[in-house]
Design an enzyme around this catalytic site. Structure first.
Site, PDB file in Angstrom:
ATOM      1  N   CYS A 157      26.450  91.514  -3.273  1.00  0.00           N
ATOM      2  CA  CYS A 157      26.264  90.711  -4.493  1.00  0.00           C
ATOM      3  C   CYS A 157      27.544  90.504  -5.285  1.00  0.00           C
ATOM      4  O   CYS A 157      27.603  89.629  -6.142  1.00  0.00           O
ATOM      5  CB  CYS A 157      25.205  91.349  -5.390  1.00  0.00           C
ATOM      6  SG  CYS A 157      25.760  92.868  -6.192  1.00  0.00           S
ATOM      7  N   GLU A 198      12.108  78.676 -19.578  1.00  0.00           N
ATOM      8  CA  GLU A 198      11.393  78.647 -18.305  1.00  0.00           C
ATOM      9  C   GLU A 198      11.253  77.262 -17.683  1.00  0.00           C
ATOM     10  O   GLU A 198      11.123  77.134 -16.465  1.00  0.00           O
ATOM     11  CB  GLU A 198       9.969  79.187 -18.507  1.00  0.00           C
ATOM     12  CG  GLU A 198       9.892  80.619 -18.979  1.00  0.00           C
ATOM     13  CD  GLU A 198       8.459  80.967 -19.354  1.00  0.00           C
ATOM     14  OE1 GLU A 198       7.776  81.579 -18.523  1.00  0.00           O
ATOM     15  OE2 GLU A 198       8.037  80.603 -20.463  1.00  0.00           O
TER      16      GLU A 198
END
Length: 1347
Positions: A54, A1278
């Site tokens: 990552c 969202e």
């Protein structure tokens, strides 16, 4: 390996400071050392995955190159670097680059001011990757920037602003202005028809480049002179470091290395640790002795000859890439075929950090089945130069070596010294192929090396070699097939025979590990077909200048086939962000509506922003590790803790019996009692002095189970067993049965949407500190809902809530995954703290986090849609089932929200929506950004696409025809005005030039058979908030101190979404003072009690109103003083107020938006307001491999009056890319026993920097108002998630074009994610037809589909 001998001193430098480690443990990594060494305490380097996948732990390592004598700088992932490998090296961490306390480095300043940080957890790694690039290339190209950042993941930003900050250092940072015209294709045209472009008050700059400090390479840290002296006179003696279990031996000469290898033949050689460390973590591999050849210069020798290239086995893959690139530039093309094939794979093999660490020798000797280089080296006739005390010998890198046959392998005492790669020759062609889940930094599903040699001047095959990776336990050679094709002509007949023979020889059983069996079989022949076409093209070039008498004419390649030869190239994204500038009359001091930098941005960039696990070790602190179930549904017969308790350092094991209060709920236990309901359920927890001891102890706990029946994993099985978590949720309007009788056509279909892992960069973590009095506890936790943690700990320990204080400074990403789960971990850690009397630190490894916590609900949807021939939909019946897992959690709420939001932007008179949450034996799924909307609305939009196909109309026409047009009521009778929805839709069509591009896509598809383009535009009506008034309340506490400084506290949590920044913007406007006067410390249950979870896109709305209320109360109190002295300063007014005994502290409160839903009646006003948007995406797919590239995305979002356009655009971009991941690459794989396979970045692919659309434009709709919210703003956390589906529908559009051309039925089962596997198999052709198919009843599959 315990050893009485003394260790040598390990000498290296960190940030210019000398480190002498006298007891270096070979098992300790650089990451652990930096973070836990009590002198260094460098917590800027983050732990996120522990596997090098990552980039969060990226640091720079500098060494003097013994050959060139130059100082070389490498970015590496500290989680894989053993400290013992650092002898004589200089390490630079993010703290060594710059600090807010001293001086910021331009890299740090620019990433923060370009809004390239949100949660900030990945930022130090991004900074270090860019910093290392600039140390090597002060003016890099954009391609170098993309390459440098390809190994770094970010879950928040969508990467665009990170790249924008990096591009300010690049030579060609003006993008296409370098093409000679002086204009950019993204500049606004004067005749642009959209209102977004006509308006003069539209801004396109989120930061001012001119304000950045220049990069001055002369100001960087110098390489320590002491290390230079050490390098000039290298230590020749062998260095030995003894750890508790492992001994590290680093010889100084080649002779010593060979002696040691003879003495310890089983000991592996370790250089990059990129293969050994992950194997030790995941497979439990253990080696008591490790030999490090890092100081052996003979292993780094590179020699060039007339017939080939010899590369030392110790050369890093990054160095190999440079060597090959140099050789390709020096030699004629015909000699570099193998080198160019290797270079192609080296560009996409892992990330830059891994390539810097991994060695060529290590890569070859590891013989991973997925190796990207071994297939090419094998077909390129590479040979391995081996050495031992007995002497040297050469062996071919052949199929026998790759299969590990003893007769063709190294002897235990031998080492690989170098690799010889011969030049290719005229009439010889070498190619490499790979297909992975995504373009960059992903292990291949299948890869291949292929080489053919022709008799001079002909197309007769003289030699042929084909090798595949990913289709067996080792790299597989198709030797027999190749032998049988010798002497054949390179034509269609040979192609057909070759494909048949390859499928026979490279056979893959239906149960093969890794799954995707039919896809892999198809790639075996698809790759060969690509090779066939490539060679045909090259033959034509060769034969033209040298016509051979009587030579036959080569098969013609249709122009429509040529695009099959082109690979998708990574390009640095370009784009424009548009937003409305603030009113010209707004005071300069008022920050509302301006693109203010994230409050913690600079601290994120310097590593000084403190996260939960960055809190320094507390006195007497203990570490906790969790023991989880290995069975999906079983009775616990016994738990044997004896062996675990014998391990030195282990203090205790916490079980359910130790809980003094309530153990969760009846159906959802904190710690399992009597039975387990899923793999990954927590059974007990080990408490030890170190995290290493705790993790070793959990391996020693023996649990005996008795399997129970029935075990249910899939939605299909749950329906069969009538296994549900809650009653059906249903909404209906009109008369659906009657409507179906009157329509022209009816279509039925199914949609499967896979789950999604939150993959917040900061895993779940908590620190519980018991106080000495009154059973008080301080809990530092990474959560979206500290009040829920507080309540859960209270009930678990059976103590009042007022004794427990939860602190949240900042959270490294949440996305819904840190609403409910942190309470479980906090409560278990609190039991440990209470029982032992010690502080407890619990930090989940990435594998455990993914195994235990659940994620987005997988969904299975069935639809029946009735419509007229003109595309008007008269009736729609949708039934959805979500996989809830083993406990209720949020599944009932998700089902409700799913049903409420299913209609999206469409007004259909006759509707029936039904939803059920299935009870299965998987970890309980939970809240996730969008809360059901991204899965459910995919079903609705799939209906639209199906209707369009049946009517022979473009999907956008069906969308327009059925969209809400006037003020109306939703299916649940809530009134709303769709004006902004229609504006977003029209602006999106205009700004994206949709209709022109639709024609261009069709034209492209006519001209190309193996590549297809698709384009889609998707509207969105997203409801914001919770469907209950009580969840919309918020409180704030504002203190003004006597020096005029202001402390703001509120109930929202900083997750990266910039809520603290927005709150200070609100307070600054209300109090009419600069933001520099204001400060937010943390969110704490002691200052603002009874808070609501920061979720549902409503955090800034509600808390902003509470902050506003508190500031207005304070200003009201100050009014008489200001009236009396209107010319006074803020400080003078505050001083006067204190003298007059006026309270300078106020609680602000917002009672909340009204929201309710009556499910009995099927009506209500469940949501305060809607966010509208539209997105248009264009993609290109490769029909032979299933790969795709994103050409362009345009998003228009109705933000009304944005509080902070930089933050809001960042939220839209980040949500879009996360949604794009859900719909394209993020795939959860479960075993038939319910074990999650995809438990880290290697197996689970979130989007990388190379997945961003090549052109990415985001516009906030101007001149939009809503009277309901603070300053007419909207919550945008969202909504952008679903817009990622525009990429999904563009892919399905391209697939439909391919199927239409191949005369295959256009209607196909919609499956998300649209992985390369799904795309390739949907583009059926002669290659998919020729593969063998297995009867699923005859074998046990490697993985199961749970949606």
């Amino acid at each position: 390996m315990p050893c009485p001998s003394r260790s040598d001193e390990l000498v290296f430098f960190v940030n210019g400071r000398k480190v002498i480690e006298r007891n270096a443990d070979p098992e300790v990594t650089l990451l652990s050392f930096l973070r836990k060494n009590w002198i260094l305490c460098l917590t800027g380097t983050k732990y996120a995955c522990g596997r090098g996948g990552c980039g969060a732990c990226t640091v720079m390592v500098s060494k003097r190159d013994p050959t060139s004598q130059e100082i070389r700088h490498f970015s590496v992932t500290a989680c894989l670097v053993p400290i013992c490998s650092l002898y004589g090296a200089a390490v630079t961490t993010v703290e060594g680059v710059g600090s807010i306390k001293t001086r910021l480095h331009p890299v740090q300043e620019r990433i923060a001011k370009s809004h390239g940080t949100q949660c900030g957890f990945c930022t130090p790694g991004m900074v270090m990757s860019m910093y290392t690039l600039l140390r090597n290339h002060p003016q890099p190209s954009e391609e170098q920037l993309l390459e440098a950042l390809a190994g770094n993941l970010c879950r928040c930003t969508g990467y665009r602003p990170i790249l924008a900050s990096g591009k300010t250092f690049c030579l060609e940072s003006n993008g296409c202005q370098q093409k000679g015209t002086g204009k950019c294709c993204l500049d606004l045209e004067e005749n642009d028809s959209s209102s977004l472009c006509r308006k003069r008050d539209i801004c396109t700059e989120l930061f001012v480049k001119e304000e950045f400090q220049p990069l001055d390479p002369t100001q960087e840290l110098i390489f320590p002179p002491e290390l230079l002296r050490m390098a000039e006179d290298p230590e020749k003696r062998t260095l030995t470091f003894h750890g508790e279990r492992v001994t590290w031996i680093s010889p100084g000469t080649f002779k010593d290395l060979l002696e040691l290898k003879a003495k310890h033949p089983e000991a592996p050689l370790i250089l990059g640790n990129t293969s050994l460390r992950p194997a030790m973590r995941s497979k439990g591999h253990f080696h008591p002795i490790l030999l490090s050849p890092a100081r052996i210069s003979e292993l780094n020798v590179v020699s060039k000859t007339n017939d080939g290239l010899t590369i030392g086995a110790g050369c890093s893959l990054a160095h190999v890439k440079d060597i090959l690139a140099e050789r390709v530039s020096e030699l004629p093309e015909e000699k570099t075929q193998t080198y160019r094939a290797l270079l192609k794979h080296l560009k996409s093999l892992a990330g830059q950090q891994i390539r810097n660490m991994a060695s060529l020798g290590g890569h070859i000797i590891s013989r991973h089945s997925y190796s990207d280089l071994n297939p090419i080296l094998a077909v390129g006739n590479a040979t391995l130069n081996l050495t031992s005390e007995e002497g040297t010998r050469r062996i071919p890198l052949s199929e026998h070596f790759l299969a590990g046959l003893a007769s063709a392998d190294l002897k235990p005492e031998e080492i690989l010294e170098s690799v010889y790669i011969p030049h290719s020759q005229k009439w010889e062609f070498v190619s490499a192929f790979r297909q992975a889940q995504c373009q960059q930094n992903a292990l291949p599903n299948v890869n291949a090396g292929m080489r053919v040699l022709f008799k001079e001047g002909t197309d007769i095959i003289e030699d042929l070699s084909i090798t595949y990776g990913g289709v067996g336990a080792a790299t597989v050679s198709a030797h027999k097939s190749c032998q049988q094709l010798l002497g054949r002509q390179w034509d269609e007949l040979m192609l057909d025979e070759a494909c048949r023979r390859l499928l026979d020889e490279v056979s893959l059983p239906g149960w093969a590990p890794g799954g995707r069996v039919e896809f892999k079989r198809t790639l075996v022949v698809s790759f060969f077909f690509k090779f066939y076409l490539q060679v045909l093209q090259e033959l034509k070039k060769l034969i033209r200048p040298f016509p051979v008498p009587n030579s036959r004419h080569y098969p013609e390649i249709s122009d429509r086939f040529l695009s099959a030869l082109e690979d998708f190239q990574g390009t640095v994204p370009q784009g424009v962000q548009r937003y409305q500038s603030v009113d010209s009359h707004q005071p300069l001091q008022d920050p509302v509506g301006r693109p203010v930098m994230h409050l913690s941005g600079l601290k994120h960039a310097t590593g000084e922003a403190e996260f939960c696990d960055d809190i320094p070790m507390v006195d007497k602190e203990l570490h906790m590790a969790l023991v989880t179930s290995t069975r999906a549904y079983a009775k616990i017969i016994s738990i044997d803790l004896s062996k675990a308790l014998e391990i030195p350092g282990v203090v205790d094991v916490i079980t359910a019996k130790d809980i003094p209060g309530t153990n969760g709920t009846e159906d959802d236990k904190l710690l399992a009692v009597d039975e387990v309901l899923c793999v990954g359920q927590i059974i007990c927890a080990v408490v030890a002095e170190t995290d290493v001891q705790a993790k070793r102890a959990i391996e020693k706990i023996k649990i005996t189970y008795e399997e129970l029946e029935p075990i249910i994993f899939t939605i299909e099985d749950a329906i069969k067993h009538n296994s549900f978590l809650c009653p059906e949720k249903k909404l209906e309007q009109g008369n659906i049965e009657e409507a179906f009788e009157t329509v022209d056509q009816i279509v039925e279909g199914e949609v499967h949407v896979g789950g999604q892992e939150h993959f917040y960069m900061e895993t779940q973590r908590v620190l519980v500190i018991p106080k000495t009095e009154d059973k008080e506890l301080d809990i530092y936790v990474s959560t979206q809902d500290p009040a829920h943690v507080q309540k859960t700990v209270s009930s678990t320990l059976n103590i009042p809530i007022n004794r427990i204080t939860c602190h949240v400074k900042r959270v490294g990403g949440g996305f819904g995954g840190k609403i409910g789960r942190p309470a479980v971990f906090g409560a278990i850690a609190a039991v440990g703290a209470l029982k032992t009397g010690h502080p407890i630190r619990l930090v989940l490894d990435r594998e455990d986090d993914m195994l235990i916590t659940g994620g987005r609900h997988p969904l299975f949807g069935k639809y029946k849609v009735g419509f007229m021939n003109n595309g008007r939909i008269k009736a729609l019946d949708i039934e959805c089932f979500i996989n809830g897992g083993c406990t209720l959690d949020d599944s009932e709420l998700v089902t409700e929200f799913l049903i409420l939001k299913l209609e999206n932007a469409y007004k259909i008179r006759n509707l029936r929506f039904r939803g059920r949450a299935c009870l299965t034996n998987l970890p309980s799924n939970t809240a996730f950004r969008g809360f059901g909307f991204p899965q459910g609305t995919l079903v609705t939009e799939s209906c639209i696409t199906a209707v369009a196909a049946k009517c022979g109309l473009p999907p956008e026409k069906i969308r327009e025809k059925n969209m809400y047009q006037t003020v109306d009521k939703t299916i649940y009778k809530q009134a709303f005005n769709p004006e902004s929805l229609i504006r977003c839709w029209n602006e999106c069509l205009d700004t994206s030039s949709f209709h022109n591009r639709r024609m261009q896509v069709e034209e492209f598809n006519k001209k190309n058979y193996w590549k297809k383009r698709g384009i889609a535009v998707i509207p969105m009506k997203f409801s914001v908030g919770f469907a209950a008034t009580s969840y919309h309340q918020a409180a704030a506490l504002v203190h003004i101190y006597t020096d005029g400084s202001v402390l703001v506290t509120h109930g929202g949590n900083e997750l990266g979404q910039g809520i603290h920044t927005k709150m200070l913007q609100v307070a600054s406007r209300e109090l009419k003072i600069p933001m520099s006067y204001l400060h937010i410390c943390e969110t704490s249950t002691a200052t603002v009690p009874n808070t609501i979870a920061t979720a549902a896109s409503i955090g800034a709305d509600t808390n902003g109103r509470a902050v506003q209320n508190a500031c207005q109360i304070l200003l009201k109190r100050l009014e008489p003083i200001i009236k009396k002295n209107p010319e006074g300063t803020w400080e003078e007014w505050i001083e006067a107020a204190f003298e007059q005994r006026i309270s300078l502290s106020a609680t602000g409160y917002f009672r909340g938006y009204k929201a309710f839903m009556d499910w009995e009646k099927g009506e209500g006003d469940p949501f305060p307001y809607y966010v509208y948007g539209a997105a248009c995406s264009e993609v290109e797919i490769d029909c032979l491999t299933g790969a795709h590239k994103k050409i362009r995305t345009d998003i228009v979002m109705d933000a009304c009056c944005s509080l902070n356009p930089a933050i809001d655009i960042g939220q839209i971009e980040g949500a879009f890319i996360q949604g794009m991941g859900l719909y394209t690459t993020e795939e959860l794989k479960y075993s038939p026993e319910g074990v999650l396979y995809s438990r880290g970045p290697d197996e689970y692919k979130i989007p990388t920097i190379s997945d961003v659309p090549e052109e990415f434009n985001v516009s906030l709709l101007p001149s939009s108002q809503t009277p309901l919210t603070i300053y007419s703003s909207k919550g945008l956390g969202e909504s952008g998630m679903f817009l990622g589906s525009s990429v999904f529908f563009a892919i399905t559009d391209a697939v439909a074009a391919a199927r239409k051309e191949r005369d295959i039925a256009e209607d196909f089962t919609v499956k998300s994610p649209a992985t390369p596997e799904w795309v390739r198999m949907a583009c059926a052709d002669r290659f998919t037809e020729m593969i063998p198919r297995d009867d699923p009843k005859t074998f046990k599959p490697w993985s199961i589909t749970v949606a």
